[in-house]
Design a protein around this motif. Structure first.
Motif, PDB file in Angstrom:
ATOM      1  N   TRP A 134      24.415  25.307 -78.292  1.00  0.00           N
ATOM      2  CA  TRP A 134      24.669  24.679 -76.990  1.00  0.00           C
ATOM      3  C   TRP A 134      24.267  25.629 -75.857  1.00  0.00           C
ATOM      4  CZ3 TRP A 134      30.276  22.799 -78.495  1.00  0.00           C
ATOM      5  CH2 TRP A 134      30.156  21.678 -79.347  1.00  0.00           C
ATOM      6  N   ILE A 135      24.562  26.917 -76.052  1.00  0.00           N
ATOM      7  CA  ILE A 135      24.235  27.885 -74.996  1.00  0.00           C
ATOM      8  C   ILE A 135      22.722  27.991 -74.804  1.00  0.00           C
ATOM      9  CG2 ILE A 135      24.265  30.350 -74.428  1.00  0.00           C
ATOM     10  CD1 ILE A 135      27.108  30.436 -75.653  1.00  0.00           C
ATOM     11  N   SER A 136      21.991  28.137 -75.914  1.00  0.00           N
ATOM     12  CA  SER A 136      20.544  28.327 -75.766  1.00  0.00           C
ATOM     13  C   SER A 136      19.818  27.009 -75.523  1.00  0.00           C
ATOM     14  CB  SER A 136      19.961  29.021 -76.993  1.00  0.00           C
ATOM     15  OG  SER A 136      20.116  28.209 -78.136  1.00  0.00           O
ATOM     16  N   GLY A 137      20.458  25.889 -75.868  1.00  0.00           N
ATOM     17  CA  GLY A 137      19.798  24.590 -75.699  1.00  0.00           C
ATOM     18  C   GLY A 137      20.234  23.873 -74.437  1.00  0.00           C
ATOM     19  N   ILE A 138      21.217  23.010 -74.601  1.00  0.00           N
ATOM     20  CA  ILE A 138      21.598  22.094 -73.522  1.00  0.00           C
ATOM     21  C   ILE A 138      22.023  22.827 -72.231  1.00  0.00           C
ATOM     22  CG2 ILE A 138      23.925  21.837 -74.551  1.00  0.00           C
ATOM     23  CD1 ILE A 138      23.983  18.977 -73.484  1.00  0.00           C
ATOM     24  N   LEU A 139      22.801  23.926 -72.391  1.00  0.00           N
ATOM     25  CA  LEU A 139      23.266  24.600 -71.173  1.00  0.00           C
ATOM     26  C   LEU A 139      22.148  25.335 -70.451  1.00  0.00           C
ATOM     27  CD1 LEU A 139      26.789  26.183 -71.692  1.00  0.00           C
ATOM     28  CD2 LEU A 139      26.119  24.201 -70.353  1.00  0.00           C
ATOM     29  N   ALA A 143      19.039  24.628 -70.460  1.00  0.00           N
ATOM     30  CA  ALA A 143      18.164  23.643 -69.826  1.00  0.00           C
ATOM     31  C   ALA A 143      18.775  23.168 -68.505  1.00  0.00           C
ATOM     32  CB  ALA A 143      17.932  22.465 -70.764  1.00  0.00           C
ATOM     33  N   LYS A 144      20.083  22.911 -68.520  1.00  0.00           N
ATOM     34  CA  LYS A 144      20.739  22.434 -67.297  1.00  0.00           C
ATOM     35  C   LYS A 144      20.720  23.505 -66.203  1.00  0.00           C
ATOM     36  CE  LYS A 144      23.912  19.139 -69.402  1.00  0.00           C
ATOM     37  NZ  LYS A 144      23.301  17.993 -68.711  1.00  0.00           N
ATOM     38  N   LEU A 145      21.013  24.743 -66.595  1.00  0.00           N
ATOM     39  CA  LEU A 145      21.017  25.832 -65.609  1.00  0.00           C
ATOM     40  C   LEU A 145      19.628  26.012 -65.006  1.00  0.00           C
ATOM     41  CD1 LEU A 145      23.246  28.316 -67.612  1.00  0.00           C
ATOM     42  CD2 LEU A 145      23.839  27.307 -65.418  1.00  0.00           C
ATOM     43  N   ASN A 146      18.604  26.004 -65.888  1.00  0.00           N
ATOM     44  CA  ASN A 146      17.230  26.140 -65.396  1.00  0.00           C
ATOM     45  C   ASN A 146      16.901  25.049 -64.402  1.00  0.00           C
ATOM     46  OD1 ASN A 146      16.360  28.418 -66.619  1.00  0.00           O
ATOM     47  ND2 ASN A 146      15.544  27.384 -68.437  1.00  0.00           N
ATOM     48  N   ALA A 147      17.258  23.819 -64.781  1.00  0.00           N
ATOM     49  CA  ALA A 147      16.921  22.683 -63.921  1.00  0.00           C
ATOM     50  C   ALA A 147      17.580  22.822 -62.554  1.00  0.00           C
ATOM     51  CB  ALA A 147      17.343  21.382 -64.590  1.00  0.00           C
ATOM     52  N   ASP A 148      18.786  23.398 -62.516  1.00  0.00           N
ATOM     53  CA  ASP A 148      19.500  23.534 -61.240  1.00  0.00           C
ATOM     54  C   ASP A 148      19.273  24.897 -60.589  1.00  0.00           C
ATOM     55  OD1 ASP A 148      20.424  21.075 -61.901  1.00  0.00           O
ATOM     56  OD2 ASP A 148      22.556  21.583 -61.986  1.00  0.00           O
ATOM     57  N   GLY A 149      18.431  25.748 -61.221  1.00  0.00           N
ATOM     58  CA  GLY A 149      18.170  27.080 -60.654  1.00  0.00           C
ATOM     59  C   GLY A 149      19.406  27.970 -60.631  1.00  0.00           C
ATOM     60  N   LEU A 150      20.242  27.847 -61.657  1.00  0.00           N
ATOM     61  CA  LEU A 150      21.475  28.649 -61.720  1.00  0.00           C
ATOM     62  C   LEU A 150      21.408  29.636 -62.881  1.00  0.00           C
ATOM     63  CD1 LEU A 150      24.079  25.723 -61.354  1.00  0.00           C
ATOM     64  CD2 LEU A 150      23.225  27.227 -59.539  1.00  0.00           C
ATOM     65  N   ASN A 151      22.295  30.642 -62.868  1.00  0.00           N
ATOM     66  CA  ASN A 151      22.435  31.495 -64.049  1.00  0.00           C
ATOM     67  C   ASN A 151      23.795  31.236 -64.697  1.00  0.00           C
ATOM     68  OD1 ASN A 151      24.518  33.357 -63.231  1.00  0.00           O
ATOM     69  ND2 ASN A 151      23.020  34.299 -61.874  1.00  0.00           N
ATOM     70  N   PHE A 152      24.035  31.899 -65.838  1.00  0.00           N
ATOM     71  CA  PHE A 152      25.223  31.572 -66.622  1.00  0.00           C
ATOM     72  C   PHE A 152      26.546  31.867 -65.917  1.00  0.00           C
ATOM     73  CE2 PHE A 152      22.577  30.612 -70.251  1.00  0.00           C
ATOM     74  CZ  PHE A 152      23.351  29.685 -70.940  1.00  0.00           C
ATOM     75  N   SER A 208      32.558  25.687 -68.793  1.00  0.00           N
ATOM     76  CA  SER A 208      33.074  27.034 -69.053  1.00  0.00           C
ATOM     77  C   SER A 208      33.110  27.334 -70.549  1.00  0.00           C
ATOM     78  CB  SER A 208      34.491  27.155 -68.493  1.00  0.00           C
ATOM     79  OG  SER A 208      35.356  26.346 -69.277  1.00  0.00           O
ATOM     80  N   PRO A 209      33.183  28.627 -70.901  1.00  0.00           N
ATOM     81  CA  PRO A 209      33.339  28.988 -72.312  1.00  0.00           C
ATOM     82  C   PRO A 209      34.543  28.298 -72.958  1.00  0.00           C
ATOM     83  CG  PRO A 209      32.820  30.942 -71.036  1.00  0.00           C
ATOM     84  CD  PRO A 209      33.013  29.823 -70.051  1.00  0.00           C
ATOM     85  N   GLU A 250      27.347  14.644 -75.163  1.00  0.00           N
ATOM     86  CA  GLU A 250      27.637  13.656 -74.111  1.00  0.00           C
ATOM     87  C   GLU A 250      28.758  14.166 -73.195  1.00  0.00           C
ATOM     88  OE1 GLU A 250      28.372   9.659 -75.608  1.00  0.00           O
ATOM     89  OE2 GLU A 250      29.439   9.126 -73.761  1.00  0.00           O
ATOM     90  N   VAL A 251      29.774  14.800 -73.812  1.00  0.00           N
ATOM     91  CA  VAL A 251      30.883  15.325 -73.011  1.00  0.00           C
ATOM     92  C   VAL A 251      30.389  16.473 -72.121  1.00  0.00           C
ATOM     93  CG1 VAL A 251      33.174  16.394 -73.054  1.00  0.00           C
ATOM     94  CG2 VAL A 251      32.580  14.649 -74.764  1.00  0.00           C
ATOM     95  N   ILE A 252      29.520  17.335 -72.679  1.00  0.00           N
ATOM     96  CA  ILE A 252      28.981  18.440 -71.879  1.00  0.00           C
ATOM     97  C   ILE A 252      28.250  17.884 -70.649  1.00  0.00           C
ATOM     98  CG2 ILE A 252      27.291  20.332 -71.844  1.00  0.00           C
ATOM     99  CD1 ILE A 252      28.041  20.873 -74.792  1.00  0.00           C
ATOM    100  N   ASP A 253      27.427  16.850 -70.884  1.00  0.00           N
ATOM    101  CA  ASP A 253      26.726  16.206 -69.755  1.00  0.00           C
ATOM    102  C   ASP A 253      27.715  15.747 -68.684  1.00  0.00           C
ATOM    103  OD1 ASP A 253      24.134  16.425 -70.672  1.00  0.00           O
ATOM    104  OD2 ASP A 253      24.154  14.494 -71.725  1.00  0.00           O
ATOM    105  N   ALA A 254      28.792  15.124 -69.156  1.00  0.00           N
ATOM    106  CA  ALA A 254      29.760  14.540 -68.224  1.00  0.00           C
ATOM    107  C   ALA A 254      30.524  15.629 -67.469  1.00  0.00           C
ATOM    108  CB  ALA A 254      30.721  13.626 -68.982  1.00  0.00           C
TER     109      ALA A 254
END
Ligand code: ADP
Ligand code: MG
Length: 485
Positions: A353-358, A360-369, A375-376, A398-402
């Motif tokens: 989840w960290i290397s995949g979905i999260l 990707a989301k951070l990159n898309a929003d220009g954020l870092n971890f 949250s962890p 799906e929950v992570i997305d939400a």
């Protein structure tokens, strides 16, 4: 694809802007983006009679770097180094020389370990890292038939990090540049902002017959993105190979990469060190650093990426996965706090989840971890739900997305959306029976040996359960039923 009868050889010179508040030899601010020439003091514009004073913070950062690339040992740090004048004329260089270091740099040797795309783990050796000052900037826009000069950047502290010619492909050069970028930001000596030019690479590229003597290199200047670095090296290597195969020769030169065309073109024939008439700067004493100071700096160093990476490997993760989690100190902190006190069998899901979905989301929003909107603790809660069979992997995502879009806490989202995996084998058996009865053709095909038919049946069961059936159970029950038919 590069012709296998040629070997590409690459060495990188990287300029990392040191994150000091003031300049290398003056008290002016280094902040980016101020109005032109508002941060240029008498020292920076080279008024007569001024004298440079070395910035202790910049020296300290260079020492931190030296320790970081030498496994914490300080035997690569020169206790006495010397500032030298590198003489050349350029409009953005008011003194007519740049203060740098030549024969005695502050750091000598060390190395950076990377994961090569083709050769596994390799160490790129470092020749040296030396302190120097940046030049100003010529401005070519907004001036009709003239150029402007902005000396705000003049005198900004740089650490120039020179590698040995140890890389053999554009992919290795990018892996090295990323590792170095990760390292200088990790130890807090550079903000790593590549758009603002805080971290930029010159790539020296040559080609040779494998095992033969080194070929003549051309140096591609000022690459400020990993993608440009990759493209520029690939283009340059192909150009050199074609030039030699067409009977030509490569001449040593400095070249520029044009991102619009994807090509490199010659800027000037290459100068040698003797063209610069280097000599020790008479305005600056040799730079002497004491063991006591180095020890003091050592005591403030964070655990290095390599150590943290090994810790991730001990958690059972692959080298590549561990590498991802140490790509920045923010990622590493996030991953460490996610894995801590987690049952080992849940760590692979969390890691993905960290290397995949999260990511990707951070990159898309220009954020870092450190700015993650999940949250962890929330991730651990979800991996627990997957482990006990309540949620499927898809449901957890799906929950992570939400959570990401602010829908609330994971348990509330699960409740609201009715997300619950069907793990009651009696219920699943019922659905499987219905699907087998309604799909006689697939059953026939399965019997005739078509494996695809099995997947089609699994798909039908998942569909009939509205995606809620536990896939592992579906597989097992379906196999059993089919063998009994
Ligand atoms: P400069 O570019 O300032 O003249 P050096 O001669 O020390 O400095 O070389 C700078 C860089 O060029 C180093 O990173 C080195 O590894 C690399 N380099 C030297 N020779 C070659 C070569 N034949 N092919 C590719 N890279 C090379
Ligand atoms: Mg060079």
């Amino acid at each position: 694809m590069v012709n296998p009868s040629w070997e590409i050889v690459i060495g990188l010179e990287t300029h990392a802007q040191l994150s000091t508040v003031s300049k290398m030899f003056s008290g002016s601010s280094t902040a980016f983006g101020a109005a032109p020439n508002t941060q240029a003091s008498a020292v920076d514009i080279a008024l007569p009679g001024v004298l440079p004073v070395a910035n202790r913070g910049a020296v300290e950062r260079a020492i931190r770097f030296g320790l970081a690339v030498n496994g914490g040992s300080s035997d690569n740090i020169n206790r006495r180094s010397v500032f030298a004048r590198k003489n050349y004329f350029y409009p953005d260089l008011p003194k007519g020389y740049q203060i740098s270091q030549l024969d005695l740099p502050i750091v000598k040797g060390g190395g950076v370990t990377i994961l090569s795309p083709t050769r596994g783990e390799i160490t790129v050796k470092l020749t040296r890292a030396h302190l120097e000052e940046d030049a100003g900037k010529s401005l070519h826009e907004d001036f009709q038939g003239m150029s402007g000069i902005d000396l705000n950047r003049a005198g900004t502290p740089l650490l120039e990090i020179v590698s040995e010619p140890d890389m053999r492909s554009a992919g290795e050069a990018v892996a090295y540049a990323k590792a170095l970028h990760g390292l200088v930001t990790w130890i807090g000596i550079c903000d790593g902002n590549m758009q603002e030019g805080s971290f930029r690479c010159d790539a020296n590229v040559s080609v040779r017959r494998p095992g033969g003597p080194l070929g003549t290199r051309r140096e591609i200047k000022n690459l400020n993105s990993f993608r440009f670095l990759q493209q520029a090296i690939e283009y340059e290597a192909r150009w050199q190979i074609e030039t030699i195969e067409d009977g030509g020769t490569v001449k040593q030169a400095t070249v520029l990469f044009d991102p619009d065309t994807g090509e490199t073109r010659s800027m000037r024939s290459k100068e040698d060190a003797h063209d610069y008439r280097y000599f020790p700067d008479p305005d600056l004493l040799p730079l002497v650093v004491s063991d006591a100071w180095i020890d003091e700096i050592k005591s403030t160093m964070p655990a290095l990426p390599e150590m943290v990476r090994n810790k991730f490997i001990e958690f059972g993760l692959s080298r590549a996965q561990a590498e991802h989690h140490v790509s920045s100190i923010e990622t590493a902190k996030f991953a460490l706090s996610t894995f801590t006190e987690t049952p080992p069998k849940e760590i692979p899901d969390l890691s993905n989840w960290i290397s995949g979905i999260l990511s990707a989301k951070l990159n898309a929003d220009g954020l870092n971890f450190s700015q993650s909107k999940v949250s962890p603790e929330q991730l651990r809660f979800l991996s627990g739900k997957v482990a006990d069979g309540t949620l499927s992997g898809n449901m957890a995502r799906e929950v992570i997305d939400a959570v990401w879009v602010g829908e609330g806490e994971p348990d509330a989202i699960i409740e609201k959306r009715g997300l619950k995996q069907l793990s009651d084998s009696g219920e699943i058996e019922k659905i499987v029976d219905q699907v087998l009865a309604a799909n006689a053709k697939s059953v026939e095909e399965f019997r005739a040996g078509k494996d695809k038919a099995f997947n089609a049946l699994v798909g039908q069961v998942m569909k009939a359960s509205k995606g809620k059936a536990n896939p592992a159970q579906v597989n097992e029950i379906l196999k059993r039923k089919l063998s009994q038919l």
